[in-house]
Design a protein around this motif. Structure first.
Motif, mmCIF file in Angstrom:
data_model
loop_
_atom_site.group_PDB
_atom_site.id
_atom_site.type_symbol
_atom_site.label_atom_id
_atom_site.label_comp_id
_atom_site.label_asym_id
_atom_site.label_seq_id
_atom_site.Cartn_x
_atom_site.Cartn_y
_atom_site.Cartn_z
ATOM 1 N N ARG A 177 0.812 -1.221 0.000
ATOM 2 C CA ARG A 177 0.000 0.000 0.000
ATOM 3 C C ARG A 177 0.844 1.270 0.000
ATOM 4 N NH1 ARG A 177 -3.811 -1.170 5.014
ATOM 5 N NH2 ARG A 177 -1.850 -2.107 5.738
ATOM 6 N N THR A 256 -3.156 -3.494 -1.736
ATOM 7 C CA THR A 256 -2.851 -2.416 -2.676
ATOM 8 C C THR A 256 -3.595 -1.135 -2.314
ATOM 9 O OG1 THR A 256 -4.654 -3.077 -4.169
ATOM 10 C CG2 THR A 256 -2.474 -4.048 -4.567
ATOM 11 N N SER A 260 0.128 2.587 -4.726
ATOM 12 C CA SER A 260 0.996 1.488 -5.189
ATOM 13 C C SER A 260 1.342 1.693 -6.663
ATOM 14 C CB SER A 260 0.285 0.144 -5.016
ATOM 15 O OG SER A 260 -0.188 -0.035 -3.702
ATOM 16 N N ALA A 264 5.523 -2.073 -7.905
ATOM 17 C CA ALA A 264 4.454 -2.663 -7.086
ATOM 18 C C ALA A 264 3.338 -3.178 -7.982
ATOM 19 C CB ALA A 264 3.904 -1.626 -6.106
ATOM 20 N N GLU A 265 3.090 -2.484 -9.077
ATOM 21 C CA GLU A 265 2.042 -2.900 -10.015
ATOM 22 C C GLU A 265 2.501 -4.088 -10.858
ATOM 23 O OE1 GLU A 265 -0.407 0.911 -11.253
ATOM 24 O OE2 GLU A 265 1.729 1.386 -11.219
ATOM 25 N N ALA A 268 1.868 -6.870 -8.650
ATOM 26 C CA ALA A 268 0.430 -7.101 -8.530
ATOM 27 C C ALA A 268 -0.116 -7.839 -9.744
ATOM 28 C CB ALA A 268 -0.299 -5.773 -8.342
ATOM 29 N N LEU A 279 -5.631 -10.021 -4.651
ATOM 30 C CA LEU A 279 -5.354 -8.617 -4.381
ATOM 31 C C LEU A 279 -6.505 -8.021 -3.589
ATOM 32 C CD1 LEU A 279 -3.278 -9.255 -6.586
ATOM 33 C CD2 LEU A 279 -3.749 -7.018 -7.590
ATOM 34 N N THR A 284 -4.533 0.221 -8.325
ATOM 35 C CA THR A 284 -3.204 0.810 -8.161
ATOM 36 C C THR A 284 -3.040 2.092 -8.987
ATOM 37 O OG1 THR A 284 -2.309 -0.598 -9.907
ATOM 38 C CG2 THR A 284 -2.202 -1.431 -7.638
ATOM 39 N N PRO A 325 -8.043 -4.646 -7.910
ATOM 40 C CA PRO A 325 -7.977 -5.707 -6.899
ATOM 41 C C PRO A 325 -9.044 -6.765 -7.129
ATOM 42 C CG PRO A 325 -9.077 -3.788 -6.001
ATOM 43 C CD PRO A 325 -8.603 -3.391 -7.376
#
Length: 356
Positions: A177, A256, A260, A264-265, A268, A279, A284, A325
């Motif tokens: 996050r 997330t 993010s 980070a993506e 994900a 998720l 994001t 997510p």
């Protein structure tokens, strides 16, 4: 491939309210940073160099040409001749670029100024660990939170120690996050512990001419060259399991937020499309195109996106739209939701307070 450069966006640092955020440091007197002065001759050279770089290197060639044409036309018309500060000039150029085509990584950064007012380049990523917190939230439920993936020794060493400590956990919660981006090194340590068989994660396209100029394009063993369009180098990010994956049997949740970003993506999308993690949280940031930092002189710099990362099944990346997510909730409630799904009755605040 220079993944630590290609995925990083140091301009994405923003604050986000989050229940996992560490306690703030004691208040200190605030001193406003000095504004860098605007010098028209410097701005003129910066615009010219930025236009050339975007025309030759931007991930979408047609858009790169449009960027360049706009910058050159405005430069010729005197639109960048007078500003109160370097910050104002950089903001105007950034706004003009985004009016042509929005890219979350593309931004003109003004010079930094020190206490003496002297100009200096942007600060490099810290060598400190980017692991915010890690340990056991409850029996069998492991937790780790990151602020970025910079691939430094402190973070890699801490991640390896964490994996060894929580081997055999029934649940792993990865908290992204507050994750503002970085490279692939941490993913390439963690992913082999999560997967039981070799698995294709995501595809990455880069302009071949840029890769050839930068060099060192084939040094990353987790990226395999595959067939791609003309003028494009396409690689597939694979994970090969460790000899004895520590967490292959764990249920994985990735938290997330709208903050993010970037690497980070990448994490994900890789975990979502392979169904290796659920998720939980918010869509994001939407910073999907990777690139390199470019010094433009006089302390100015920009991040030039020359590639994109995407789902090989759909050809869809996350630039401008983010990764959605599986379970939609606010960022502040994401950890509570993950704990509930893990069978933990404690609240996130109590679980974090008792993290061990």
């Amino acid at each position: 491939m220079r993944t630590s450069i290609m995925l990083t966006s140091l301009a994405m640092c923003m604050a986000v309210p989050c229940s996992a955020q560490p306690a703030p440091a004691p208040a200190t007197p605030y001193t406003a940073a000095a504004s860098a002065p605007f010098v028209q001759s410097e701005a003129d050279a910066v615009v010219a160099k930025l236009a050339d770089a975007l025309e030759s290197d931007f991930v979408l060639p047609d858009v790169g040409r449009k960027y360049a044409a706009m910058l050159r036309a405005k430069r010729a018309a005197g639109a960048y001749n007078q500003f109160d500060s370097a910050e104002g000039f950089a903001a105007a150029v950034t706004s003009d670029l985004r009016a042509i085509h929005y890219d979350a990584h593309l931004k003109l950064l003004p010079p930094k100024t020190g206490g003496s007012g002297a100009r200096r380049e942007a600060i490099a990523p810290s060598n400190d660990s980017t692991i915010i917190a890690s340990g056991w939230l409850a029996p069998g439920v492991a937790y780790i939170s990151f602020s970025a993936f910079y691939g430094n020794e402190a973070t890699i060493s801490g991640l390896r120690s964490f994996v060894a400590e929580v081997k055999g956990a029934r649940t792993l919660i990865i908290d992204a996050r507050q994750h503002k981006g970085g490279g692939m090194d941490e993913m390439n340590v963690l992913f082999p512990e999560l997967f039981a068989k070799k698995t294709a994660l995501v595809d990455m396209d880069a302009r071949m001419s840029v890769e050839q100029r930068l060099g060192d394009a084939d040094s990353e063993p987790t990226l395999e060259l595959i067939s791609g369009p003309e003028g494009v180098t396409r690689r597939r990010h694979f994970v090969t399991p460790a000899a004895e994956p520590a967490l292959a049997g764990a249920k994985v949740y990735l938290l997330t937020s709208h903050f993010s970003a970037s690497a980070a993506e990448h994490m994900a999308l890789a975990l979502k499309r392979t169904h290796r993690a659920a998720l939980i949280g918010e869509t994001t940031r939407g910073a999907g195109n990777f690139g390199y930092p470019l010094s433009l002189g006089a302390g100015y710099s920009a991040f030039i996106p020359f590639g994109r990362t995407f789902d090989p099944d759909t050809d869809q990346g996350w630039e401008g739209i983010g990764v959605k997510p599986d379970v939609v909730t606010s960022a502040d409630d994401a950890l509570d939701e993950a704990l509930k799904r893990s069978g933990v009755k404690s609240t996130s605040a109590i679980a974090l307070a008792n993290l061990r």
